[in-house]
Scaffold this motif. Sequence first.
Motif, PDB file in Angstrom:
ATOM      1  N   VAL A  96      14.151   8.211  13.505  1.00  0.00           N
ATOM      2  CA  VAL A  96      13.117   8.012  11.404  1.00  0.00           C
ATOM      3  C   VAL A  96      12.041   7.606  12.552  1.00  0.00           C
ATOM      4  O   VAL A  96      11.189   9.127  11.844  1.00  0.00           O
ATOM      5  N   LEU A  97      11.670   7.276  13.222  1.00  0.00           N
ATOM      6  CA  LEU A  97       9.886   7.296  13.831  1.00  0.00           C
ATOM      7  C   LEU A  97      10.035   9.046  14.886  1.00  0.00           C
ATOM      8  O   LEU A  97       8.498   9.056  14.408  1.00  0.00           O
ATOM      9  N   GLU A  98      11.213   9.555  15.532  1.00  0.00           N
ATOM     10  CA  GLU A  98      10.558  10.545  15.644  1.00  0.00           C
ATOM     11  C   GLU A  98      10.210  12.074  13.829  1.00  0.00           C
ATOM     12  O   GLU A  98       9.966  12.179  14.753  1.00  0.00           O
ATOM     13  N   LEU A  99      10.742  11.337  13.126  1.00  0.00           N
ATOM     14  CA  LEU A  99      10.553  12.195  12.571  1.00  0.00           C
ATOM     15  C   LEU A  99       9.497  11.797  11.698  1.00  0.00           C
ATOM     16  O   LEU A  99       8.734  12.870  10.637  1.00  0.00           O
ATOM     17  N   PHE A 100       9.092  10.399  11.385  1.00  0.00           N
ATOM     18  CA  PHE A 100       7.733  10.278  10.788  1.00  0.00           C
ATOM     19  C   PHE A 100       6.548   9.378  11.741  1.00  0.00           C
ATOM     20  O   PHE A 100       6.963   8.071  11.783  1.00  0.00           O
ATOM     21  N   PRO A 101       5.928  10.208  12.583  1.00  0.00           N
ATOM     22  CA  PRO A 101       5.318   9.265  13.658  1.00  0.00           C
ATOM     23  C   PRO A 101       4.291   8.402  12.655  1.00  0.00           C
ATOM     24  O   PRO A 101       3.241   6.794  13.105  1.00  0.00           O
ATOM     25  N   ALA A 102       4.324   8.666  11.183  1.00  0.00           N
ATOM     26  CA  ALA A 102       3.010   7.518  10.675  1.00  0.00           C
ATOM     27  C   ALA A 102       3.584   6.018  10.263  1.00  0.00           C
ATOM     28  O   ALA A 102       2.867   5.538   9.651  1.00  0.00           O
ATOM     29  N   ILE A 103       5.104   5.760  10.723  1.00  0.00           N
ATOM     30  CA  ILE A 103       5.273   4.439  10.390  1.00  0.00           C
ATOM     31  C   ILE A 103       4.364   4.063  10.281  1.00  0.00           C
ATOM     32  O   ILE A 103       3.801   3.929  12.331  1.00  0.00           O
ATOM     33  N   ARG A 104       4.328   2.596  10.516  1.00  0.00           N
ATOM     34  CA  ARG A 104       3.453   1.067  10.908  1.00  0.00           C
ATOM     35  C   ARG A 104       4.652   0.478  11.210  1.00  0.00           C
ATOM     36  O   ARG A 104       5.729  -0.002  10.739  1.00  0.00           O
ATOM     37  N   GLU A 105       4.756  -0.001  12.891  1.00  0.00           N
ATOM     38  CA  GLU A 105       5.457  -1.076  13.393  1.00  0.00           C
ATOM     39  C   GLU A 105       4.666  -2.334  12.929  1.00  0.00           C
ATOM     40  O   GLU A 105       3.861  -2.686  14.063  1.00  0.00           O
ATOM     41  N   GLU A 157       0.747  -1.303  -0.570  1.00  0.00           N
ATOM     42  CA  GLU A 157       0.555  -0.018   0.157  1.00  0.00           C
ATOM     43  C   GLU A 157       0.584   1.127  -0.260  1.00  0.00           C
ATOM     44  O   GLU A 157       0.191   2.322  -0.422  1.00  0.00           O
ATOM     45  N   GLN A 158       2.439   1.450  -0.264  1.00  0.00           N
ATOM     46  CA  GLN A 158       3.115   1.957  -0.090  1.00  0.00           C
ATOM     47  C   GLN A 158       3.453   3.020   1.264  1.00  0.00           C
ATOM     48  O   GLN A 158       3.649   3.832   1.161  1.00  0.00           O
ATOM     49  N   CYS A 159       3.091   2.142   2.388  1.00  0.00           N
ATOM     50  CA  CYS A 159       3.382   2.390   3.999  1.00  0.00           C
ATOM     51  C   CYS A 159       4.506   2.021   4.002  1.00  0.00           C
ATOM     52  O   CYS A 159       5.077   1.241   4.153  1.00  0.00           O
ATOM     53  N   LEU A 160       5.391   3.232   4.359  1.00  0.00           N
ATOM     54  CA  LEU A 160       6.152   2.567   5.827  1.00  0.00           C
ATOM     55  C   LEU A 160       6.438   1.871   6.554  1.00  0.00           C
ATOM     56  O   LEU A 160       5.808   2.690   7.631  1.00  0.00           O
ATOM     57  N   CYS A 161       7.357   0.970   6.935  1.00  0.00           N
ATOM     58  CA  CYS A 161       7.124  -0.451   8.105  1.00  0.00           C
ATOM     59  C   CYS A 161       8.342  -0.003   8.632  1.00  0.00           C
ATOM     60  O   CYS A 161       8.589  -0.096   7.708  1.00  0.00           O
ATOM     61  N   THR A 162       8.364  -0.723   9.823  1.00  0.00           N
ATOM     62  CA  THR A 162       9.251  -1.276  10.472  1.00  0.00           C
ATOM     63  C   THR A 162       8.451  -2.279  11.691  1.00  0.00           C
ATOM     64  O   THR A 162       7.925  -2.141  12.314  1.00  0.00           O
ATOM     65  N   PRO A 163       9.582  -3.480  12.247  1.00  0.00           N
ATOM     66  CA  PRO A 163       9.344  -4.164  12.521  1.00  0.00           C
ATOM     67  C   PRO A 163       9.280  -3.652  13.957  1.00  0.00           C
ATOM     68  O   PRO A 163      10.068  -2.736  14.769  1.00  0.00           O
ATOM     69  N   SER A 164       8.565  -3.927  14.875  1.00  0.00           N
ATOM     70  CA  SER A 164       7.901  -3.239  16.366  1.00  0.00           C
ATOM     71  C   SER A 164       9.418  -3.425  17.257  1.00  0.00           C
ATOM     72  O   SER A 164      10.009  -5.210  17.526  1.00  0.00           O
ATOM     73  N   ILE A 165       9.408  -3.306  18.084  1.00  0.00           N
ATOM     74  CA  ILE A 165      10.064  -3.511  19.631  1.00  0.00           C
ATOM     75  C   ILE A 165       9.726  -5.168  20.020  1.00  0.00           C
ATOM     76  O   ILE A 165      10.281  -5.413  19.935  1.00  0.00           O
ATOM     77  N   GLU A 166       8.267  -5.121  20.496  1.00  0.00           N
ATOM     78  CA  GLU A 166       8.005  -6.690  20.823  1.00  0.00           C
ATOM     79  C   GLU A 166       7.880  -7.611  20.023  1.00  0.00           C
ATOM     80  O   GLU A 166       8.767  -8.768  20.247  1.00  0.00           O
ATOM     81  N   SER A 167       8.207  -7.368  18.734  1.00  0.00           N
ATOM     82  CA  SER A 167       8.851  -8.971  18.109  1.00  0.00           C
ATOM     83  C   SER A 167      10.477  -9.076  18.337  1.00  0.00           C
ATOM     84  O   SER A 167      10.207 -10.042  17.674  1.00  0.00           O
TER      85      SER A 167
END
Length: 266
Positions: free
Chosen positions: A201-210, A180-190
Amino acid sequence: MQIVFNGEFMGHSEAKIGIIEPAVLYGLGCFTTIRLHAGKPRFFDEHWRRFTDNMQQLCIELTLNADTALAHIIELGRLNKVAEGAVRISCHPRYEGVDYMIFVTPPRRADPPAAYRLTLSSWPHPGASPLSAVKHNNYALFRSAHMEARAAEWDECLLADASQQVIEGAISNFFWVDDEQCLCTPSIESGALPGVIRGKVLELFPAIRERTPHVDQLRRATEIFLTNSSFEIKPVSEIDGEKLAGASGEITAKVIRSFQEAYPEM
């Protein structure tokens, strides 16, 4: 090479630790690696905060404070004539007391590529555990996976857990662009390490999906980039022979541009 060992400047071959100490027998201890730029450590406060948090989690009581550590780093850069390179701070408990060491070294790769080539490692990621968020000295799994990848002429490798969920790189966090052209990264919980540059990077782009991708899902990614304190953000041009956009990817380029604007190399 000069190092600091328990507060004293000395040649690296002069530093000694006991062969039956917990650090040797069990890999007990923790470390952090920081990029040295223009003779100063980048994001020192963030690294120091994570390092001290890790020490608390491992019940290590170290009297070294941030101001002294910073002064040691700057002086080691001067003594070793290294203005651009890497800093490593590590500590480990003895049966009585705690040892700590600070190194300043040139970059491991003098001429790294502009974009990295990745492989999915055969080494399994252990998944989430109480130590997932700790940068601990028992690092054999990730070191072995990275060395195997480099021997096969890959720049870095990604590790998946038993469910084939891709968690992190051997020496990096990763971000990916989904269907869906969304920026994602694995969560710390994983089970991913909370890397300092990942956090920026997460601070700069808070809409990133974890969220954590399955291997098959990651192979469909249109863009991937890595974060690591040594190279900060590195585009990925290939994963196991599949070509990716690399630095020309629209989302990757936006992230790199925003990061450089927010944290310029003064």
